[in-house]
Motif scaffolding. Structure first.
Motif, PDB file in Angstrom:
ATOM      1  N   LEU A 165       0.831  -1.205   0.000  1.00 63.16           N
ATOM      2  CA  LEU A 165       0.000   0.000   0.000  1.00 63.16           C
ATOM      3  C   LEU A 165       0.867   1.257   0.000  1.00 63.16           C
ATOM      4  O   LEU A 165       0.572   2.232  -0.704  1.00 63.16           O
ATOM      5  N   GLN A 166       1.951   1.252   0.774  1.00 66.01           N
ATOM      6  CA  GLN A 166       2.819   2.424   0.835  1.00 66.01           C
ATOM      7  C   GLN A 166       3.652   2.579  -0.440  1.00 66.01           C
ATOM      8  O   GLN A 166       4.025   3.695  -0.799  1.00 66.01           O
ATOM      9  N   ARG A 167       3.929   1.488  -1.121  1.00 65.74           N
ATOM     10  CA  ARG A 167       4.692   1.566  -2.369  1.00 65.74           C
ATOM     11  C   ARG A 167       3.830   2.029  -3.540  1.00 65.74           C
ATOM     12  O   ARG A 167       4.297   2.754  -4.419  1.00 65.74           O
ATOM     13  N   PHE A 168       2.561   1.614  -3.548  1.00 64.69           N
ATOM     14  CA  PHE A 168       1.670   1.932  -4.667  1.00 64.69           C
ATOM     15  C   PHE A 168       0.307   2.426  -4.171  1.00 64.69           C
ATOM     16  O   PHE A 168      -0.719   1.787  -4.426  1.00 64.69           O
ATOM     17  N   CYS A 179      -3.273  -7.189  12.160  1.00 61.03           N
ATOM     18  CA  CYS A 179      -2.102  -7.401  13.024  1.00 61.03           C
ATOM     19  C   CYS A 179      -0.779  -7.346  12.256  1.00 61.03           C
ATOM     20  O   CYS A 179       0.028  -8.269  12.297  1.00 61.03           O
ATOM     21  N   GLY A 180      -0.574  -6.214  11.574  1.00 63.79           N
ATOM     22  CA  GLY A 180       0.671  -5.992  10.845  1.00 63.79           C
ATOM     23  C   GLY A 180       1.297  -4.667  11.224  1.00 63.79           C
ATOM     24  O   GLY A 180       0.972  -4.081  12.266  1.00 63.79           O
ATOM     25  N   GLY A 181       2.193  -4.175  10.385  1.00 66.78           N
ATOM     26  CA  GLY A 181       2.851  -2.896  10.648  1.00 66.78           C
ATOM     27  C   GLY A 181       3.527  -2.379   9.398  1.00 66.78           C
ATOM     28  O   GLY A 181       3.855  -3.152   8.489  1.00 66.78           O
ATOM     29  N   GLY A 182       3.734  -1.080   9.363  1.00 66.28           N
ATOM     30  CA  GLY A 182       4.379  -0.455   8.213  1.00 66.28           C
ATOM     31  C   GLY A 182       5.412   0.559   8.653  1.00 66.28           C
ATOM     32  O   GLY A 182       5.798   0.610   9.829  1.00 66.28           O
ATOM     33  N   ASP A 183       5.851   1.384   7.725  1.00 71.42           N
ATOM     34  CA  ASP A 183       6.841   2.430   7.997  1.00 71.42           C
ATOM     35  C   ASP A 183       6.096   3.721   8.322  1.00 71.42           C
ATOM     36  O   ASP A 183       5.518   4.354   7.436  1.00 71.42           O
ATOM     37  N   THR A 184       6.111   4.118   9.577  1.00 68.63           N
ATOM     38  CA  THR A 184       5.366   5.309   9.996  1.00 68.63           C
ATOM     39  C   THR A 184       5.905   6.577   9.345  1.00 68.63           C
ATOM     40  O   THR A 184       5.177   7.564   9.214  1.00 68.63           O
ATOM     41  N   ASN A 185       7.162   6.561   8.910  1.00 72.59           N
ATOM     42  CA  ASN A 185       7.728   7.735   8.249  1.00 72.59           C
ATOM     43  C   ASN A 185       7.101   7.989   6.882  1.00 72.59           C
ATOM     44  O   ASN A 185       7.228   9.080   6.330  1.00 72.59           O
ATOM     45  N   LEU A 186       6.424   6.964   6.355  1.00 69.60           N
ATOM     46  CA  LEU A 186       5.795   7.089   5.047  1.00 69.60           C
ATOM     47  C   LEU A 186       4.275   7.077   5.149  1.00 69.60           C
ATOM     48  O   LEU A 186       3.577   6.869   4.156  1.00 69.60           O
ATOM     49  N   GLY A 217      -0.199   7.736  12.720  1.00 68.72           N
ATOM     50  CA  GLY A 217       0.643   8.464  11.774  1.00 68.72           C
ATOM     51  C   GLY A 217      -0.132   8.896  10.539  1.00 68.72           C
ATOM     52  O   GLY A 217       0.041  10.017  10.046  1.00 68.72           O
ATOM     53  N   THR A 218      -1.002   8.028  10.053  1.00 67.35           N
ATOM     54  CA  THR A 218      -1.798   8.366   8.874  1.00 67.35           C
ATOM     55  C   THR A 218      -2.795   9.471   9.194  1.00 67.35           C
ATOM     56  O   THR A 218      -2.985  10.405   8.411  1.00 67.35           O
ATOM     57  N   ARG A 219      -3.415   9.368  10.351  1.00 65.42           N
ATOM     58  CA  ARG A 219      -4.360  10.410  10.757  1.00 65.42           C
ATOM     59  C   ARG A 219      -3.654  11.743  10.974  1.00 65.42           C
ATOM     60  O   ARG A 219      -4.160  12.800  10.573  1.00 65.42           O
TER      61      ARG A 219
END
Length: 259
Positions: A165-168, A179-186, A217-219
Motif C-alpha cells: 500500500l505504501q509503495r503503490f 495485526c501488521g505494521g508499516g513504515d510510519t515515516n511514510l 501516523g496516517t491520521r
C-alpha cells in the motif's frame, strides 16, 4: 441393496461431492509466477463467471497470508481469510481473488515482526516483487475494475499489506491490514486511502503498537478515512473474527477509487 439404501448412498455421494466443491482449493486455479529477478511464487486465483461472461469489470482482492502458511504446496495460504472471502463472493459479490504463497523461510517484508518499527527498503523483497508481477499479469489479462482493487492480509501478510500500500498508494481503493505494521515515516502516502486496521490488544507476536502507530501516523498526516479496531485482551489471531464479520467485507467491497 434396497431402494432406501441406494438413496442413502446417493445422498452421501452428493454430500461428499458438494463438500469437495466447496473447498477453497477447488474454487481457485493453481498457478505459478517467476519474476525477472528469478523468484518463483505459487498462487491461487478465483475468477468469477461475471469476469468471463460478457464485458463486466469486477473488483480484485489480493490476500497476503501469515508466516504459518508459507511453503510450496499452493494450498496452505487458503486456510485463513480466503474461505470467508470466497463465501462473500459467492453470496452475490463477484470478484477476482488472488492468494500468493510465500516460500518457506522467506517473508513478504524483510523485517523481524517483534520490532517496534522498521524502515521500508527502497526495493521490495524478492517475494513482494513477484507478487507485484502477479498483480500486473492478472490485471492485464482479466477485466478488473481498477477503481475497486483491494489488498488485505494477516500477521506477516499484514506487513505485506502495509508495504504494498505504501509503495503503490495510487493502485488500491482500500486496504484491511490485520495485526501488521508499516513504515510510519511514510504514513503520509496513505492519507487518501480508506483503511480498516485490526489488531489484538494482547498480541504477543506482533506488537499492537505497530497498528496503533500506523493509524495515528496516517491520521496525523491528514488521513480521514482510517478506522481501527483493537480487540481488548485478544492475542494474535484476530483474523478469524475479522473475516467472519460480513460488515468488514461489505466495507471493503463498498470502497471505490475516483477514476
Amino acid at each position: 441393496m434396497t431402494l432406501s439404501q441406494n438413496h442413502a448412498t446417493a445422498a452421501a455421494s452428493l454430500l461428499a461431492a458438494c463438500s469437495f466443491a466447496a473447498t477453497p482449493a477447488s474454487q481457485m486455479t493453481a498457478k505459478t509466477y517467476t519474476s525477472p529477478e528469478g523468484q518463483t511464487i505459487a498462487y491461487r486465483i478465483h475468477v468469477p463467471p461475471a469476469a468471463t461472461n460478457g464485458n463486466a469489470r469486477v473488483p480484485l482482492v489480493l490476500f497476503f497470508h501469515g508466516a504459518g502458511e508459507r511453503g510450496n504446496d499452493n494450498a496452505a495460504q487458503l486456510i485463513h481469510g480466503v474461505p470467508a472471502i470466497l463465501d462473500f463472493i459467492a453470496e452475490g459479490h463477484p470478484a477476482i481473488l488472488i492468494a500468493p504463497q510465500c516460500p518457506a523461510g522467506m517473508m513478504w517484508v524483510d523485517t523481524p515482526w517483534h520490532l517496534m518499527s522498521h524502515t521500508m527498503s527502497q526495493t521490495p523483497s524478492r517475494t513482494m516483487q513477484a507478487v507485484i508481477g502477479i498483480l500486473d499479469r492478472e490485471q492485464a489479462a482479466l477485466p478488473v475494475d481498477t477503481a475497486r482493487v483491494y489488498v488485505t492480509g494477516i500477521s506477516m501478510g499484514g506487513y505485506g499489506t502495509w508495504d504494498l500500500l505504501q509503495r503503490f498508494p495510487e493502485r488500491f481503493a482500500a486496504a484491511m491490514p490485520v495485526c501488521g505494521g508499516g513504515d510510519t515515516n511514510l504514513a503520509a502516502r496513505l492519507v487518501n486511502i480508506p483503511i480498516h486496521a485490526v489488531h489484538g490488544g494482547s498480541d504477543g507476536v506482533v506488537p499492537v503498537f505497530r497498528s496503533r502507530s500506523m493509524v495515528e501516523g496516517t491520521r496525523a498526516a491528514g488521513g480521514k478515512q482510517v478506522t481501527y479496531v483493537e480487540h481488548e485482551g485478544a492475542g494474535h489471531n484476530v483474523w478469524t473474527r475479522t473475516y467472519a464479520d460480513r460488515q468488514n467485507l461489505e466495507w471493503l467491497f463498498n470502497q471505490k477509487k475516483a477514476r
